[in-house]
Design a protein around this motif. Structure first.
Motif, PDB file in Angstrom:
ATOM      1  N   GLY A  19     -13.993 -43.813  64.296  1.00 55.87           N
ATOM      2  CA  GLY A  19     -14.747 -43.428  65.486  1.00 55.87           C
ATOM      3  C   GLY A  19     -16.051 -44.190  65.622  1.00 55.87           C
ATOM      4  N   ILE A  20     -16.782 -44.343  64.509  1.00 52.73           N
ATOM      5  CA  ILE A  20     -18.082 -45.022  64.541  1.00 52.73           C
ATOM      6  C   ILE A  20     -17.917 -46.494  64.884  1.00 52.73           C
ATOM      7  CG2 ILE A  20     -20.006 -45.785  63.093  1.00 52.73           C
ATOM      8  CD1 ILE A  20     -19.709 -43.083  61.572  1.00 52.73           C
ATOM      9  N   ILE A  21     -17.055 -47.182  64.144  1.00 58.15           N
ATOM     10  CA  ILE A  21     -16.912 -48.630  64.323  1.00 58.15           C
ATOM     11  C   ILE A  21     -16.170 -48.945  65.622  1.00 58.15           C
ATOM     12  CG2 ILE A  21     -15.920 -50.737  63.333  1.00 58.15           C
ATOM     13  CD1 ILE A  21     -16.372 -49.393  60.564  1.00 58.15           C
ATOM     14  N   GLY A  22     -15.133 -48.152  65.937  1.00 50.86           N
ATOM     15  CA  GLY A  22     -14.356 -48.393  67.154  1.00 50.86           C
ATOM     16  C   GLY A  22     -15.187 -48.255  68.413  1.00 50.86           C
ATOM     17  N   SER A  23     -15.961 -47.176  68.511  1.00 49.37           N
ATOM     18  CA  SER A  23     -16.777 -46.968  69.718  1.00 49.37           C
ATOM     19  C   SER A  23     -17.858 -48.035  69.833  1.00 49.37           C
ATOM     20  CB  SER A  23     -17.407 -45.570  69.704  1.00 49.37           C
ATOM     21  OG  SER A  23     -18.257 -45.390  68.592  1.00 49.37           O
TER      22      SER A  23
END
Length: 462
Positions: free
Chosen positions: A252-256
């Protein structure tokens, strides 16, 4: 005094597992949560302001620099999230690695970040809605749409949207996530409408001069547009409501962050390519650009998308604010009574209500002005400390299970510290003064209340 006592990671994991909150968020929910908070005020407002006042067309590079700083910090966050799947983001991570006093200051600055930013976004939402209604022939009285410093009495729309979204958050994260998905879809459609209509009209002549303010302007622009990225921190605050936090939080952190950086750079490039950067210092640069090239209907659609975008930003900021309060109150840093979980909805309702009241008071009655820059410096300081903390844990607790390990940690961590520190250096002097005043207040609160009431306090120490 043991100012650097750390909280047991095993205890944090057990506490997170038994928090009482419903664990119903997956990796895609978290990516959309991050996009919901990052793509909003930044893309619809800051792109124009940063180009006109700081970086010119080179604002694209400003966004890349800020994105890189966030990427380095995000990798550190992702490793921490896989180790400590607990609410509180950088506050919790620092508590596990660098000790209570530093963790308190990080949490104190995160509260400032979320509260000030939420207030600014609520005011921005009010301005967009009032403007849209005015263009439709409905003009609301200034007395109830402006703060006293701007000639009004109270900004009622800002208060109403804050209270509405807070009630929605109390009802449950799954319901809030559903609304977030719908609004994220609407605003992404608005962004792609802008790119489809404006992209073919790009005139490279508008990119000359590319760096009218020099590299110092790019650096200052990067420090200002960092405001656009702070939402990815909110993903980390959702740890205790994730189905599989050790796997889903890093995704979630890296993807967004990746999705949002690409969108920011592309939109900034198209925006400065269709309108001379000197004309972009207005509160709705994306809609203005479409009117500038003759697409009035497209401009109206983008304005609706902007309102949807700003709504999701406020929703996620209020969510993150409540989780920071929740984590700190559970640790005794602020009164523990406020961290109660609702018996029916399984959400931290008291801290959500408290945060909503605080945001409403600021948005309804106070002019935001330069104080919004305090959100940047508070967040950058939190990111910087988190980057140090993840490196410290590699030395102090090398055998901890890590489902995600930050690649090239001995390079990435120093780069995160240097890049965040550089952006802090480029913020205005007044921002630093306010930052030190806020930290001084926090230090007083810590020694007068938090140290004595800490959940891990050793009551036998002298």
């Amino acid at each position: 005094m043991n100012l650097f006592r750390t909280k047991s990671i095993e205890d944090m994991r057990a506490m997170a597992k038994n928090s009482g909150m419903v664990k119903n968020l997956g990796a895609m929910d978290l990516i959309l949560l991050g996009i919901g908070c990052v793509i909003g005020t930044g893309i619809f407002v800051l792109t124009g302001v940063a180009a006109a006042k700081y970086a010119g067309p080179a604002v694209m590079i400003s966004f890349i620099i800020s994105g890189l700083a966030c990427a380095f910090a995000g990798l550190a966050y992702a490793e921490f999230a896989s180790i400590v799947p607990s609410s509180g983001s950088a506050y919790t991570y620092t508590y596990a690695s660098l000790g209570e006093f530093i963790a308190f200051l990080v949490g104190w600055n995160l509260i400032l970040e979320y509260t000030v930013t939420s207030s600014a976004v609520a005011s921005g939402w009010s301005g967009y809605v009032v403007g849209l209604l005015k263009s439709a022939g409905i003009e609301l009285p200034h007395a109830f749409t402006l703060v006293p410093a701007d000639g009004g009495i109270v900004n009622i729309p800002a208060i109403l949207i804050t209270m509405f979204l807070s009630l929605l958050l109390i009802r449950g994260t799954q319901e809030s996530a559903k609304l977030n998905k719908i609004l994220v879809f609407i605003k992404l459609v608005a962004v792609f409408i802008f790119l489809a209509l404006a992209g073919p009209k790009v005139n490279p002549v508008n990119w000359e001069p590319f760096m009218p303010f020099g590299f110092s302007g790019i650096a200052s622009g990067a420090a200002i547009v960092f405001f656009a990225y702070i939402g990815f921190d909110a993903v980390a605050t959702s740890a205790e409501e994730c189905r599989n936090p050790s796997r889903d939080l890093p995704i979630g952190i890296i993807g967004s962050l990746l999705v949002c950086t690409v969108l920011y750079v592309v939109v900034a490039g198209v925006l400065t390519g269709v309108v001379p950067y000197t004309e972009l210092n207005n509160p709705e640069p994306v809609a203005f650009a479409l009117r500038y090239i003759g697409y009035n209907i497209g401009s109206a659609l983008v304005a609706v998308g902007a309102i949807a975008g700003i709504t999701t930003v406020l929703l996620v900021l209020l969510y993150g604010q409540a989780r920071i309060f929740f984590a700190m109150s559970r640790d005794g840093m602020v009164p523990a009574k406020v961290c109660k979980i609702h018996s029916r909805y399984k959400t931290p309702y008291l801290v959500t209500i408290l945060g909503a009241i605080l945001v409403s008071l600021i948005a309804g009655f106070a002019p935001i002005g330069l104080i919004a820059e305090m959100a940047n410096i508070g967040t950058l300081s939190a990111f910087l400390i988190a980057a140090i903390g993840v490196l410290v844990l590699r030395f102090t607790k090398p055998d901890l299970p890590r489902s995600f390990k930050c690649p090239l940690i001995y390079l990435v961590s120093p780069l995160a510290v240097i890049s965040c520190g550089y952006l802090m250096y480029n913020l205005p002097f007044d921002t630093w003064v306010r930052f030190f005043v806020w930290c001084a207040i926090g230090i007083f609160v810590y020694f007068s209340y938090s140290y004595k009431h800490s959940a891990i306090a050793d009551h036998d120490e002298n």
